[in-house]
Scaffold this active site. Sequence first.
Site, PDB file in Angstrom:
ATOM      1  N   ARG A  17     -16.344 -16.021  21.806  1.00 43.38           N
ATOM      2  CA  ARG A  17     -15.847 -14.639  21.715  1.00 43.38           C
ATOM      3  C   ARG A  17     -14.487 -14.533  21.021  1.00 43.38           C
ATOM      4  NH1 ARG A  17     -17.576 -11.049  25.814  1.00 43.38           N
ATOM      5  NH2 ARG A  17     -17.896 -12.910  27.100  1.00 43.38           N
TER       6      ARG A  17
ATOM      7  N   GLU B 206     -14.660 -25.019  23.036  1.00 43.79           N
ATOM      8  CA  GLU B 206     -15.894 -24.317  22.640  1.00 43.79           C
ATOM      9  C   GLU B 206     -15.702 -22.803  22.623  1.00 43.79           C
ATOM     10  OE1 GLU B 206     -18.735 -25.374  25.643  1.00 43.79           O
ATOM     11  OE2 GLU B 206     -18.704 -27.500  25.177  1.00 43.79           O
TER      12      GLU B 206
ATOM     13  N   TYR C  71     -24.005  -5.474  31.296  1.00 47.77           N
ATOM     14  CA  TYR C  71     -22.822  -5.827  32.110  1.00 47.77           C
ATOM     15  C   TYR C  71     -21.973  -4.620  32.473  1.00 47.77           C
ATOM     16  CZ  TYR C  71     -23.827 -10.122  29.450  1.00 47.77           C
ATOM     17  OH  TYR C  71     -24.435 -11.187  28.844  1.00 47.77           O
TER      18      TYR C  71
ATOM     19  N   CYS D  32     -36.528   4.051  25.624  1.00 48.65           N
ATOM     20  CA  CYS D  32     -37.036   4.757  26.802  1.00 48.65           C
ATOM     21  C   CYS D  32     -36.603   4.074  28.087  1.00 48.65           C
ATOM     22  CB  CYS D  32     -38.548   4.855  26.721  1.00 48.65           C
ATOM     23  SG  CYS D  32     -39.033   5.754  25.266  1.00 48.65           S
TER      24      CYS D  32
ATOM     25  N   ARG E 243     -24.675  -5.214  25.611  1.00 47.02           N
ATOM     26  CA  ARG E 243     -23.573  -5.501  26.539  1.00 47.02           C
ATOM     27  C   ARG E 243     -23.238  -4.326  27.467  1.00 47.02           C
ATOM     28  NH1 ARG E 243     -19.041  -6.661  25.626  1.00 47.02           N
ATOM     29  NH2 ARG E 243     -18.831  -8.395  27.048  1.00 47.02           N
TER      30      ARG E 243
HETATM   31  N1  LLP Z   1     -19.468 -22.997  26.141  1.00 48.28           N
HETATM   32  C1  LLP Z   1     -20.455 -22.782  27.022  1.00 48.28           C
HETATM   33  C2  LLP Z   1     -21.073 -23.931  27.690  1.00 48.28           C
HETATM   34  C3  LLP Z   1     -20.891 -21.480  27.282  1.00 48.28           C
HETATM   35  O1  LLP Z   1     -21.857 -21.280  28.152  1.00 48.28           O
HETATM   36  C4  LLP Z   1     -20.277 -20.395  26.604  1.00 48.28           C
HETATM   37  C5  LLP Z   1     -20.728 -19.023  26.830  1.00 48.28           C
HETATM   38  C6  LLP Z   1     -19.253 -20.678  25.687  1.00 48.28           C
HETATM   39  C7  LLP Z   1     -18.867 -21.994  25.488  1.00 48.28           C
HETATM   40  C8  LLP Z   1     -18.543 -19.606  24.906  1.00 48.28           C
HETATM   41  O2  LLP Z   1     -17.867 -18.728  25.733  1.00 48.28           O
HETATM   42  P1  LLP Z   1     -16.876 -17.638  25.101  1.00 48.28           P
HETATM   43  O3  LLP Z   1     -15.722 -18.369  24.465  1.00 48.28           O
HETATM   44  O4  LLP Z   1     -17.626 -16.860  24.106  1.00 48.28           O
HETATM   45  O5  LLP Z   1     -16.470 -16.816  26.263  1.00 48.28           O
HETATM   46  N2  LLP Z   1     -23.328 -12.554  26.783  1.00 48.28           N
HETATM   47  C9  LLP Z   1     -22.076 -12.517  27.517  1.00 48.28           C
HETATM   48  C10 LLP Z   1     -21.333 -13.809  27.416  1.00 48.28           C
HETATM   49  C11 LLP Z   1     -22.141 -15.024  27.855  1.00 48.28           C
HETATM   50  C12 LLP Z   1     -21.400 -16.297  27.687  1.00 48.28           C
HETATM   51  C13 LLP Z   1     -22.295 -17.465  27.847  1.00 48.28           C
HETATM   52  N3  LLP Z   1     -21.675 -18.725  27.636  1.00 48.28           N
HETATM   53  C14 LLP Z   1     -21.252 -11.334  27.022  1.00 48.28           C
HETATM   54  O6  LLP Z   1     -21.729 -10.605  26.162  1.00 48.28           O
HETATM   55  O7  LLP Z   1     -20.161 -11.085  27.514  1.00 48.28           O
END
Ligand code: LLP
Length: 414
Positions: free
Chosen positions: A277, A274, A317, A343, A313
């Site tokens: 990013r 899955e 974070y 603001c 972001r």
């Molecule tokens: N699968 C599940 C169950 C997830 O919760 C997530 C991300 C992914 C796959 C994908 O993860 P990736 O490959 O993108 O790391 N908003 C945060 C990131 C939150 C991720 C939430 N879940 C940021 O901007 O860094």
Amino acid sequence: MGFEYKNGELYVENLKVRDIVKDVKTPAYIYSKKHFQEQFEKFNKAFTREHCVSFAIKANSNLSVIKTFAELGSGADIVSKGELFRALKAGIDPSKIVFSGVAKTDDEIEYAIENGIMMMNLESLDELYAVDRVAKKLNKKGRIAFRVNPDVDPKTHPYISTGLKKNKFGIPYEEAFDAYMQAKNLDNIEIYGIQFHIGSQLLDSTPIYDASVKVAELMRKLQDSGIELKAIDVGGGLGIVYNKKEDNPPSVETYAKQIEDAFKEFPNALLVLEPGRFLVGNGGIMVTKVVYHKTNGKKNFIIVDAGMNDLIRPSLYGAFQEIQPITQKGNKKIVCDIVGPICETGDFLARDYEIEDTENGQYLAVFSSGAYGFTMASNYNSRPKAVEVMVDNDAYKIIRKRESLEDLIKGETL
Ligand code: LLP
């Protein structure tokens, strides 16, 4: 890949960013289709066993972006009815869709079953009973996996770490076996797989290997009790380079090999991935215009026309994203905070950041904005959402119009 400076001028594929923003104005998200395609192929090729790459569309859920992946054979990882709606609209094959999330409602479960997705990844027994109940009503079976929380430290930002006992996600490792036994007794449930996802922006592949080994152990125990799983879903999380000086993610080949090694005794199960990013993060920039400069006491500020509502972001974070002028003029460097119009003191894109000084009216690109950029945008301070643009070689297309004032009040009554 995708974004490159030539003689001080930033290009996306074969187009000057300056020429695009002259037309579409700012703030603007600009994506490279080629980057998305290349990342997908790279990821897909790294796995040697039978597998399914299901793009985590929360990272970037624009229909054209999802369609780009659908055309390459991608599935989707979704977390809501809205995301399932988008995935289907964009042409994703339902049999490659997995459904994550801790709070699936009856309505969402029904929509998922009716559309024949691969499986729902369940995070509690309450959710299992809900699927059983909804499936019974529909006179169908609910295909499920349990999301197991392996209690492994992913060594990433606490807000995006998900596989620790203290996190809300998944079923505790020690209770997962019993959960499968419960599921086995339910008439309207088809046990299909197992899933885990320990966190995002992983820069070390050891935690994912450790989690995989633990999950493989559990699968062995389940097999001994007569439960053969058809799918192993290892979630997403592979990190990317935001900061060239600091970030050193594992190669996708190393990542793939470690996962495949951990599960080699289950060669017949479909491996599901899955990634979010990794596929889109470095395939997008957010372009913003410098509106003013000012100095308060000792601090310099570059004030731009994009705020935390456009790209949250850095504020949420403390995330680092590289920022550069789209036209480099060799001006002297300054150290400044790059801040938006919202603001809130927390409204910044960068703090104490060294950058070539840029005049009012010039443009800055915030790199690595393809993932969790537009999808986390809001209308805070009644700001219309930015335009999204996709570049394909020497042409660009607006893939989401900038919101208008009328869009802002749509659905409201006086
Ligand atoms: N699968 C599940 C169950 C997830 O919760 C997530 C991300 C992914 C796959 C994908 O993860 P990736 O490959 O993108 O790391 N908003 C945060 C990131 C939150 C991720 C939430 N879940 C940021 O901007 O860094």
